[in-house]
Design an enzyme around this catalytic site. Structure first.
Site, PDB file in Angstrom:
ATOM      1  N   LEU A 225      31.319  79.022  -4.193  1.00 57.26           N
ATOM      2  CA  LEU A 225      31.462  79.853  -2.639  1.00 57.26           C
ATOM      3  C   LEU A 225      30.654  79.071  -1.630  1.00 57.26           C
ATOM      4  CD1 LEU A 225      31.246  82.487  -2.112  1.00 57.26           C
ATOM      5  CD2 LEU A 225      28.809  83.033  -2.719  1.00 57.26           C
ATOM      6  N   ASP A 226      30.790  78.955  -0.520  1.00 56.59           N
ATOM      7  CA  ASP A 226      30.251  78.946   0.811  1.00 56.59           C
ATOM      8  C   ASP A 226      30.404  77.216   1.083  1.00 56.59           C
ATOM      9  OD1 ASP A 226      30.619  81.407   1.563  1.00 56.59           O
ATOM     10  OD2 ASP A 226      28.147  81.770   1.122  1.00 56.59           O
ATOM     11  N   GLU A 227      30.670  76.150   0.228  1.00 51.45           N
ATOM     12  CA  GLU A 227      30.507  75.096  -0.125  1.00 51.45           C
ATOM     13  C   GLU A 227      31.619  74.140   0.134  1.00 51.45           C
ATOM     14  OE1 GLU A 227      27.983  72.836  -3.203  1.00 51.45           O
ATOM     15  OE2 GLU A 227      27.458  75.175  -3.421  1.00 51.45           O
TER      16      GLU A 227
END
Length: 282
Positions: A225-227
Site C-alpha cells: 500500500l502506497d509504496e
C-alpha cells in the site's frame, strides 16, 4: 506516409547498445526524432527511449526484427505507435477534482488518451461522465462484495482493452490479485508527499504536525500500500495560519497537477520502471 513510433528498452549496460539500436533502425529506414538514455550505475542497468519515424517496413516487421535483435542483449522492450491514444479507465470515489482535471485536459487535447470508462463505488459523477459521453459504471464496494466488485472492474478493463487505469482519488484498497493484474499500468494519486502521512486523512496528520510543506505523490500501484514506484511528486508551501481546509484546498490543486503530469508521461511512454523506482524521460 511516415509512421511514428516510440521504442523503450532496458537491459544490462554494455558498450555499443545505442550504436546497435541506431543501426537497427537505420537498416529499416528509421529516422530518430528524439532520444534519451540513462545508465544506472547502482544496478548496472541501461534505459533508452527513442522516438522515430519509419515507412519502409510495417509495425509487424519492426516487432519481429526487434524480437531477434533484443535476444543477445536480454532486453526488455516495447514498441508503440505514437498516434494511437492510450485506452484508459478511470476509477474515482467521492472527490472529483482529479477526475475533472483529467477529463478537461483530455478533451482539450492535452493528454494522449482514449478514456473508455469511469468506474466508481459511488454515483456522484455519472452526470460528469455523461457530459463527456463516457460510460459510467457504478460498482458498490463492501467487505462482503469486494471480490465480486473487483471481478466486474476487471471485466470492464479487459472489455475496453485498457492499457492504463488511473485511480483518481479512488478510496478503496485494491486486492493483491488485482494489483498484480494491473502491474505497471495503474497509477494512483496519493494526497501526501510520500512516504510521509500514509493512510487516511493525511492533511489532518500534516496540520497536526505543523508542516511547512504539503504535497502529492503519483505512483504505480502495487500490493504494498502506497509504496509503488514513484512517478511524480510536488509540494506547496504553507504556514501556521493555514487550517486543515486551507491545506486540503491547496493539496487538491497539487494532486491534480501531479497526477496529470504522471498520466501524460506514462501515456507518452516516458516512464520506465527500475525496480522500486522509475526512470522518467521528460
Amino acid at each position: 506516409m511516415q509512421h511514428t513510433y516510440v521504442l523503450t528498452l532496458s537491459c544490462q549496460d554494455r558498450s555499443g547498445i545505442v550504436h546497435a539500436v541506431s543501426g537497427f533502425l537505420l537498416e529499416r529506414g528509421g529516422n530518430i526524432e528524439e532520444a534519451a538514455q540513462y545508465n544506472d550505475h547502482a544496478t548496472g542497468l541501461f534505459f533508452l527511449r527513442i522516438q522515430f519515424t519509419c515507412n519502409q517496413v510495417t509495425e509487424e516487421d519492426l516487432r519481429l526484427g526487434l524480437k531477434l535483435f533484443a535476444e543477445p542483449f536480454a532486453m526488455l522492450w516495447s514498441l508503440h505507435p505514437l498516434a494511437a491514444p492510450m485506452k484508459t479507465v478511470i476509477f474515482v470515489s467521492k472527490d472529483g477534482h482529479c477526475l475533472n482535471d483529467l477529463m478537461f485536459r483530455w478533451k482539450s487535447g492535452l493528454l494522449r488518451l482514449d478514456i473508455r470508462a469511469i468506474v466508481s463505488n459511488h454515483r456522484e459523477f455519472y452526470q460528469l461522465a455523461a457530459g463527456y459521453n463516457v460510460p459510467f459504471h457504478h460498482i458498490p464496494m463492501t467487505a462482503a462484495t469486494k471480490a465480486q466488485g473487483e471481478a466486474k472492474q476487471l471485466e470492464i478493463i479487459r472489455n475496453e482493452g485498457a492499457e492504463l487505469v488511473v485511480l483518481a482519488r479512488y478510496m478503496q484498497i485494491l486486492s493483491n490479485d488485482l494489483c498484480r493484474e494491473l502491474s505497471g499500468k495503474a497509477i494512483n494519486i496519493h494526497h501526501s508527499f510520500l512516504p510521509s502521512f500514509k493512510g487516511a486523512k493525511p492533511y489532518y496528520q500534516a496540520h497536526d504536525r505543523g508542516v511547512k510543506l504539503i504535497g502529492a505523490t503519483a505512483h504505480y500501484v502495487t500490493a504494498d500500500l502506497d509504496e509503488g514506484p514513484i512517478i511524480e511528486q510536488d509540494v506547496a508551501r504553507v504556514d501556521h495560519t493555514d487550517g486543515v481546509e486551507d491545506l486540503t484546498a491547496l493539496g487538491r490543486d497539487t494532486e491534480s497537477q501531479v497526477l496529470a503530469r504522471a498520466v501524460k508521461w506514462h501515456s507518452e511512454h516516458r516512464v520506465l520502471v527500475n525496480g522500486h523506482k522509475t526512470v522518467v524521460f521528460k
